[in-house]
Write a protein that holds these residues in place. Sequence first.
Motif, PDB file in Angstrom:
ATOM      1  N   VAL A 197      48.831  45.130 -82.930  1.00  0.00           N
ATOM      2  CA  VAL A 197      49.470  45.215 -81.620  1.00  0.00           C
ATOM      3  C   VAL A 197      50.483  44.085 -81.432  1.00  0.00           C
ATOM      4  O   VAL A 197      51.463  44.231 -80.690  1.00  0.00           O
ATOM      5  CB  VAL A 197      48.398  45.194 -80.503  1.00  0.00           C
ATOM      6  CG1 VAL A 197      47.820  43.798 -80.293  1.00  0.00           C
ATOM      7  CG2 VAL A 197      48.959  45.718 -79.194  1.00  0.00           C
ATOM      8  N   PHE A 198      50.276  42.964 -82.121  1.00  0.00           N
ATOM      9  CA  PHE A 198      51.214  41.849 -81.974  1.00  0.00           C
ATOM     10  C   PHE A 198      52.597  42.203 -82.522  1.00  0.00           C
ATOM     11  O   PHE A 198      53.611  41.696 -82.037  1.00  0.00           O
ATOM     12  CB  PHE A 198      50.664  40.602 -82.639  1.00  0.00           C
ATOM     13  CG  PHE A 198      49.471  40.023 -81.924  1.00  0.00           C
ATOM     14  CD1 PHE A 198      49.606  39.467 -80.662  1.00  0.00           C
ATOM     15  CD2 PHE A 198      48.210  40.056 -82.500  1.00  0.00           C
ATOM     16  CE1 PHE A 198      48.510  38.947 -79.986  1.00  0.00           C
ATOM     17  CE2 PHE A 198      47.110  39.533 -81.847  1.00  0.00           C
ATOM     18  CZ  PHE A 198      47.263  38.982 -80.579  1.00  0.00           C
ATOM     19  N   ASN A 199      52.642  43.082 -83.522  1.00  0.00           N
ATOM     20  CA  ASN A 199      53.944  43.548 -84.014  1.00  0.00           C
ATOM     21  C   ASN A 199      54.673  44.325 -82.931  1.00  0.00           C
ATOM     22  O   ASN A 199      55.896  44.206 -82.772  1.00  0.00           O
ATOM     23  CB  ASN A 199      53.752  44.421 -85.257  1.00  0.00           C
ATOM     24  CG  ASN A 199      53.242  43.635 -86.443  1.00  0.00           C
ATOM     25  OD1 ASN A 199      53.551  42.458 -86.595  1.00  0.00           O
ATOM     26  ND2 ASN A 199      52.439  44.270 -87.273  1.00  0.00           N
ATOM     27  N   ALA A 200      53.923  45.121 -82.179  1.00  0.00           N
ATOM     28  CA  ALA A 200      54.522  45.905 -81.095  1.00  0.00           C
ATOM     29  C   ALA A 200      54.978  45.010 -79.944  1.00  0.00           C
ATOM     30  O   ALA A 200      55.858  45.397 -79.165  1.00  0.00           O
ATOM     31  CB  ALA A 200      53.520  46.942 -80.595  1.00  0.00           C
ATOM     32  N   LEU A 201      54.383  43.820 -79.833  1.00  0.00           N
ATOM     33  CA  LEU A 201      54.731  42.915 -78.738  1.00  0.00           C
ATOM     34  C   LEU A 201      55.920  42.015 -79.053  1.00  0.00           C
ATOM     35  O   LEU A 201      56.444  41.351 -78.160  1.00  0.00           O
ATOM     36  CB  LEU A 201      53.525  42.037 -78.393  1.00  0.00           C
ATOM     37  CG  LEU A 201      52.348  42.712 -77.685  1.00  0.00           C
ATOM     38  CD1 LEU A 201      51.171  41.752 -77.590  1.00  0.00           C
ATOM     39  CD2 LEU A 201      52.745  43.200 -76.300  1.00  0.00           C
ATOM     40  N   ARG A 202      56.369  42.008 -80.294  1.00  0.00           N
ATOM     41  CA  ARG A 202      57.401  41.043 -80.687  1.00  0.00           C
ATOM     42  C   ARG A 202      58.705  41.248 -79.921  1.00  0.00           C
ATOM     43  O   ARG A 202      59.411  40.289 -79.629  1.00  0.00           O
ATOM     44  CB  ARG A 202      57.662  41.122 -82.190  1.00  0.00           C
ATOM     45  CG  ARG A 202      56.411  40.828 -83.000  1.00  0.00           C
ATOM     46  CD  ARG A 202      56.691  40.076 -84.286  1.00  0.00           C
ATOM     47  NE  ARG A 202      55.514  40.065 -85.148  1.00  0.00           N
ATOM     48  CZ  ARG A 202      54.480  39.275 -84.995  1.00  0.00           C
ATOM     49  NH1 ARG A 202      54.463  38.436 -83.989  1.00  0.00           N
ATOM     50  NH2 ARG A 202      53.436  39.319 -85.810  1.00  0.00           N
ATOM     51  N   THR A 203      59.015  42.489 -79.599  1.00  0.00           N
ATOM     52  CA  THR A 203      60.273  42.762 -78.890  1.00  0.00           C
ATOM     53  C   THR A 203      60.075  42.841 -77.375  1.00  0.00           C
ATOM     54  O   THR A 203      61.017  43.129 -76.646  1.00  0.00           O
ATOM     55  CB  THR A 203      60.875  44.097 -79.384  1.00  0.00           C
ATOM     56  OG1 THR A 203      59.938  45.156 -79.167  1.00  0.00           O
ATOM     57  CG2 THR A 203      61.199  44.013 -80.871  1.00  0.00           C
ATOM     58  N   ILE A 204      58.850  42.594 -76.926  1.00  0.00           N
ATOM     59  CA  ILE A 204      58.556  42.668 -75.496  1.00  0.00           C
ATOM     60  C   ILE A 204      58.764  41.305 -74.856  1.00  0.00           C
ATOM     61  O   ILE A 204      58.301  40.277 -75.358  1.00  0.00           O
ATOM     62  CB  ILE A 204      57.096  43.130 -75.265  1.00  0.00           C
ATOM     63  CG1 ILE A 204      56.898  44.555 -75.804  1.00  0.00           C
ATOM     64  CG2 ILE A 204      56.720  43.068 -73.789  1.00  0.00           C
ATOM     65  CD1 ILE A 204      57.687  45.620 -75.089  1.00  0.00           C
ATOM     66  N   ASP A 205      59.456  41.285 -73.740  1.00  0.00           N
ATOM     67  CA  ASP A 205      59.685  40.043 -73.009  1.00  0.00           C
ATOM     68  C   ASP A 205      58.363  39.503 -72.462  1.00  0.00           C
ATOM     69  O   ASP A 205      57.513  40.267 -72.011  1.00  0.00           O
ATOM     70  CB  ASP A 205      60.657  40.302 -71.848  1.00  0.00           C
ATOM     71  CG  ASP A 205      61.144  39.010 -71.218  1.00  0.00           C
ATOM     72  OD1 ASP A 205      60.380  38.431 -70.422  1.00  0.00           O
ATOM     73  OD2 ASP A 205      62.276  38.594 -71.518  1.00  0.00           O
ATOM     74  N   SER A 206      58.202  38.192 -72.495  1.00  0.00           N
ATOM     75  CA  SER A 206      56.967  37.570 -72.010  1.00  0.00           C
ATOM     76  C   SER A 206      56.775  37.753 -70.510  1.00  0.00           C
ATOM     77  O   SER A 206      55.682  37.524 -69.992  1.00  0.00           O
ATOM     78  CB  SER A 206      56.958  36.078 -72.353  1.00  0.00           C
ATOM     79  OG  SER A 206      56.868  35.895 -73.748  1.00  0.00           O
ATOM     80  N   ASN A 207      57.820  38.149 -69.799  1.00  0.00           N
ATOM     81  CA  ASN A 207      57.691  38.395 -68.363  1.00  0.00           C
ATOM     82  C   ASN A 207      57.239  39.811 -68.052  1.00  0.00           C
ATOM     83  O   ASN A 207      57.191  40.212 -66.886  1.00  0.00           O
ATOM     84  CB  ASN A 207      59.022  38.113 -67.665  1.00  0.00           C
ATOM     85  CG  ASN A 207      59.362  36.637 -67.662  1.00  0.00           C
ATOM     86  OD1 ASN A 207      58.484  35.803 -67.474  1.00  0.00           O
ATOM     87  ND2 ASN A 207      60.622  36.309 -67.888  1.00  0.00           N
ATOM     88  N   GLU A 208      56.910  40.581 -69.091  1.00  0.00           N
ATOM     89  CA  GLU A 208      56.377  41.927 -68.897  1.00  0.00           C
ATOM     90  C   GLU A 208      54.856  41.863 -68.752  1.00  0.00           C
ATOM     91  O   GLU A 208      54.193  41.106 -69.453  1.00  0.00           O
ATOM     92  CB  GLU A 208      56.701  42.813 -70.103  1.00  0.00           C
ATOM     93  CG  GLU A 208      58.105  43.338 -70.129  1.00  0.00           C
ATOM     94  CD  GLU A 208      58.301  44.524 -69.208  1.00  0.00           C
ATOM     95  OE1 GLU A 208      57.298  45.124 -68.763  1.00  0.00           O
ATOM     96  OE2 GLU A 208      59.465  44.850 -68.927  1.00  0.00           O
ATOM     97  N   PRO A 209      54.293  42.677 -67.871  1.00  0.00           N
ATOM     98  CA  PRO A 209      52.834  42.798 -67.853  1.00  0.00           C
ATOM     99  C   PRO A 209      52.359  43.634 -69.041  1.00  0.00           C
ATOM    100  O   PRO A 209      53.035  44.591 -69.442  1.00  0.00           O
ATOM    101  CB  PRO A 209      52.549  43.504 -66.527  1.00  0.00           C
ATOM    102  CG  PRO A 209      53.795  44.268 -66.228  1.00  0.00           C
ATOM    103  CD  PRO A 209      54.930  43.458 -66.800  1.00  0.00           C
ATOM    104  N   TRP A 210      51.241  43.262 -69.607  1.00  0.00           N
ATOM    105  CA  TRP A 210      50.644  44.034 -70.692  1.00  0.00           C
ATOM    106  C   TRP A 210      50.439  45.482 -70.265  1.00  0.00           C
ATOM    107  O   TRP A 210      50.594  46.411 -71.037  1.00  0.00           O
ATOM    108  CB  TRP A 210      49.317  43.382 -71.078  1.00  0.00           C
ATOM    109  CG  TRP A 210      48.319  44.238 -71.781  1.00  0.00           C
ATOM    110  CD1 TRP A 210      47.088  44.621 -71.315  1.00  0.00           C
ATOM    111  CD2 TRP A 210      48.430  44.816 -73.094  1.00  0.00           C
ATOM    112  NE1 TRP A 210      46.432  45.394 -72.251  1.00  0.00           N
ATOM    113  CE2 TRP A 210      47.239  45.524 -73.350  1.00  0.00           C
ATOM    114  CE3 TRP A 210      49.430  44.803 -74.061  1.00  0.00           C
ATOM    115  CZ2 TRP A 210      47.011  46.227 -74.537  1.00  0.00           C
ATOM    116  CZ3 TRP A 210      49.212  45.491 -75.252  1.00  0.00           C
ATOM    117  CH2 TRP A 210      48.022  46.188 -75.477  1.00  0.00           C
TER     118      TRP A 210
END
Length: 259
Positions: A197-210
């Motif tokens: 799942v961390f690979n999927a999170l790499r392009t997600i902004d840290s200001n996004e809610p999970w």
Amino acid sequence: MEAVIFAGGLGSRLSEETLSVPKPMIQIGNQPLIWHIMKIYSHYGINNFIVCCGYKSEQIKEYFLNYLYANSDLTISLNGEKVEVKVHKAPLENWTVTLVDTGLNTMTAGRLKSVEPYIKSENFCLTYGDGVADININELLKHHEHAKKMVTITAIRPKGRFGALILKDDLVTSFKEKISNDTDYINGGFFVLNKKVFNALRTIDSNEPWEGQPIQDLVQNDEVTAFRHNGFWQSMDTLKEKNFLNEIWNEGKAPWKIW
């Protein structure tokens, strides 16, 4: 296996309490809510915890630093300049607790990304620091392993005001903003995640809610399965809910006390 706990939010809907303490540190009985959550996991042999800290993180750190002394009988010998402490009836917990500062205003996707270096297992648990349930963690893990999806989400039937999950068999196909009837399921936390799942999170902004774009993207890729839990579940978002949890705990009727 690790269990990650979100414990960094402001808890603004429970401001009567959270002005002075972070929400997971609000007392239910004589222990903070985070202790109750950890006891649920520990009952099933998961004793390695990673806590995503943020708001008033120093209070969570102080609690665990002082846990042994605060929960034991002590004999303290004051002999001049030397203080000796003997611990009696030490707590039985065999926990490893990693406390990670994930930022004051960071959203949950950013908090999750922050703990990647501490995840060693192929699969790990994740939940919120403000909800308890009588969930069978062993059955949850079996479901996750059988489904072979990146994310398992515990689906529960609420009493109102939450966004609903749209399910096709056990596959989560979408979300909707509000529940429409008593048969709708909602996100009850108690996730199991594959570390991919961390690979999927790499392009997600840290200001996004999970719970926002990350989950939506995984749903679109058919990577989210639901574990239906039809037993007890309760979040603590209001003073009324806090009082309810304290009431049933003090009466010895807390369904989540499975240890």
